[in-house]
Design a protein around this motif. Structure first.
Motif, short mmCIF file in Angstrom:
data_model
loop_
_atom_site.label_atom_id
_atom_site.label_comp_id
_atom_site.label_asym_id
_atom_site.label_seq_id
_atom_site.Cartn_x
_atom_site.Cartn_y
_atom_site.Cartn_z
N GLN A 86 0.82 -1.21 0.00
CA GLN A 86 0.00 0.00 0.00
C GLN A 86 0.86 1.26 0.00
N THR A 87 1.95 1.23 0.74
CA THR A 87 2.83 2.39 0.83
C THR A 87 3.44 2.74 -0.53
N VAL A 88 3.94 1.72 -1.24
CA VAL A 88 4.57 2.02 -2.53
C VAL A 88 3.55 2.46 -3.57
N THR A 89 2.32 1.97 -3.48
CA THR A 89 1.32 2.38 -4.46
C THR A 89 0.75 3.76 -4.15
N PHE A 90 0.65 4.11 -2.88
CA PHE A 90 0.13 5.43 -2.53
C PHE A 90 1.09 6.55 -2.91
N ALA A 91 2.34 6.19 -3.19
CA ALA A 91 3.28 7.20 -3.69
C ALA A 91 2.86 7.72 -5.05
N THR A 92 1.95 6.99 -5.72
CA THR A 92 1.44 7.40 -7.02
C THR A 92 0.80 8.78 -6.97
N ALA A 93 0.04 9.04 -5.90
CA ALA A 93 -0.66 10.32 -5.79
C ALA A 93 0.33 11.47 -5.73
N GLY A 94 1.43 11.29 -4.98
CA GLY A 94 2.44 12.34 -4.90
C GLY A 94 3.14 12.57 -6.22
N ALA A 95 3.39 11.49 -6.96
CA ALA A 95 4.05 11.62 -8.26
C ALA A 95 3.16 12.39 -9.23
N GLY A 96 1.87 12.07 -9.24
CA GLY A 96 0.95 12.78 -10.12
C GLY A 96 0.84 14.25 -9.77
N ALA A 97 0.80 14.55 -8.46
CA ALA A 97 0.70 15.94 -8.02
C ALA A 97 1.95 16.72 -8.39
N GLY A 98 3.12 16.08 -8.28
CA GLY A 98 4.37 16.76 -8.63
C GLY A 98 4.45 17.10 -10.11
N MET A 103 3.66 21.08 -14.55
CA MET A 103 2.90 21.52 -15.72
C MET A 103 2.26 22.89 -15.46
N HIS A 104 1.69 23.05 -14.26
CA HIS A 104 0.99 24.29 -13.91
C HIS A 104 1.94 25.49 -13.90
N LYS A 105 3.17 25.25 -13.46
CA LYS A 105 4.16 26.34 -13.39
C LYS A 105 4.87 26.59 -14.71
N GLY A 106 4.64 25.75 -15.71
CA GLY A 106 5.27 25.93 -17.01
C GLY A 106 6.65 25.32 -17.11
N LEU A 107 7.07 24.57 -16.07
CA LEU A 107 8.41 23.99 -16.09
C LEU A 107 8.54 22.92 -17.17
N ILE A 108 7.48 22.15 -17.37
CA ILE A 108 7.51 21.11 -18.40
C ILE A 108 7.71 21.72 -19.78
N GLY A 180 -1.27 13.05 -13.68
CA GLY A 180 -0.73 14.39 -13.50
C GLY A 180 -0.72 15.21 -14.78
N LEU A 181 -0.51 14.53 -15.91
CA LEU A 181 -0.51 15.21 -17.21
C LEU A 181 -1.92 15.47 -17.73
N SER A 182 -2.91 14.80 -17.15
CA SER A 182 -4.28 14.87 -17.66
C SER A 182 -5.16 15.85 -16.92
N VAL A 183 -4.68 16.40 -15.80
CA VAL A 183 -5.49 17.34 -15.01
C VAL A 183 -4.83 18.71 -15.02
N ARG A 184 -5.54 19.70 -14.48
CA ARG A 184 -5.06 21.07 -14.56
C ARG A 184 -4.34 21.55 -13.31
N THR A 185 -4.59 20.92 -12.16
CA THR A 185 -4.01 21.40 -10.91
C THR A 185 -3.44 20.24 -10.11
N PRO A 186 -2.46 20.51 -9.23
CA PRO A 186 -1.92 19.46 -8.35
C PRO A 186 -2.98 18.88 -7.43
#
Length: 281
Positions: A86-98, A103-108, A180-186
């Motif tokens: 569960q711990t390793v899979t829940f890291a998914t949410a943080g990766a998507g938010a990052g 993307m939101h800041k234009g860094l990508i 993370g690439l499919s949404v507009r905000t973290p």
């Protein structure tokens, strides 16, 4: 930013694979440096799984029947493979938010303007997340030992189990990258990452014996990729709870875990890189 440019210049133009590897490592280094400068990201990432270990072990431990016994020490050993997964899979949410934040800041967009491999930005990000996940898993294992969890196999099998956990975490990180690439905000990326994670982790054999579920629900749980890794880890750790099942993933959990994780990486990396190209075009 200059490091990325320098790497792109050094990379041989006739060797796209070499350039992709170099660029990915540069991006991974950039994200690791960023994480080290924001230690609360790591600290908060450790608090939740530690709370799960303590709460499940001491609150539910005496009421769970594992292998015909309600001994809380048996449940702790049964539980830990599920908590690790569960711990390793829940890291998914943080990766998507990052990624959504970048993307939101234009860094990508700034990265995309550089002469670098297209998939390197996402690969570097997921590699950095993998390092953070490994650190979290190490600390969590220490906590698990303190509450009574033990392994009963050799060191090679134990390391193999942790390797499967990290592979699953890396695979699910690509799911987070696509979100993370499919949404507009973290914030949307965090919510989107957790919505599907809860059914995946709880409709499984992580916290209860799937043999006690209703037939249709047990069938879903037994074919769940998450369950395959949990079952494989219990087998490799020598922990209780490896219940018999007619489902192929439960009969061959190690192979099932490897196949599931590799398929998830191949599918979602392809989709994420494609989305990255169109989202920043």
């Amino acid at each position: 930013m200059s490091a990325v440019t320098d790497t792109a210049r050094v990379a041989a133009p006739g060797n796209p694979l070499g350039q992709s590897v170099r660029d990915s490592l540069v991006i991974a280094k950039r994200n690791l440096i960023r994480m080290s400068r924001i230690p609360e990201m790591v600290i908060f990432g450790l608090i939740q799984p530690i709370m799960f270990v303590v709460l499940f072990s001491y609150v539910f431990g005496g009421s769970m029947n594992i292998g015909g016994t309600t001994d809380s020490s048996v449940y702790r050993e049964f539980l830990m493979a599920g908590i690790f997964a569960q711990t390793v899979t829940f890291a998914t949410a943080g990766a998507g938010a990052g990624i959504a934040d970048d993307m939101h800041k234009g860094l990508i967009d700034r990265f995309r303007s550089l002469p670098m491999a297209r998939g390197a930005v996402l690969t570097g990000r997921t590699l950095a997340d993998l390092v953070q996940t490994a650190l979290t898993l190490f600390v969590l294992a220490m906590v698990a030992l303190l509450v009574g969890w033990r392994t009963h196999t050799n060191i090679g099998e134990v390391l193999g189990a942790f390797g499967l956990l990290l592979l699953l975490g890396y695979a699910f990180t690509w799911v987070g990258a696509l979100i993370g690439l499919s949404v507009r905000t973290p914030e949307a990326a965090t919510s989107g990452g957790l919505i599907w994670l809860f059914p995946v982790t709880f409709i499984s054999n992580a916290f209860v014996d799937s043999s006690r579920m209703t037939p249709w629900l047990r069938h879903v749980a037994d074919w769940n990729p998450f369950s395959a890794t949990v079952q494989a880890c219990r087998k490799l750790f020598g922990n209780p709870g490896v219940s018999p099942s007619d489902a192929w993933p439960m009969q061959h959990p190690v192979w099932a875990s490897l196949i599931y994780s590799i398929l998830i990486i191949v599918i979602f990396r392809t989709l994420a890189v494609r989305k990255y190209r169109s989202a920043t075009a």
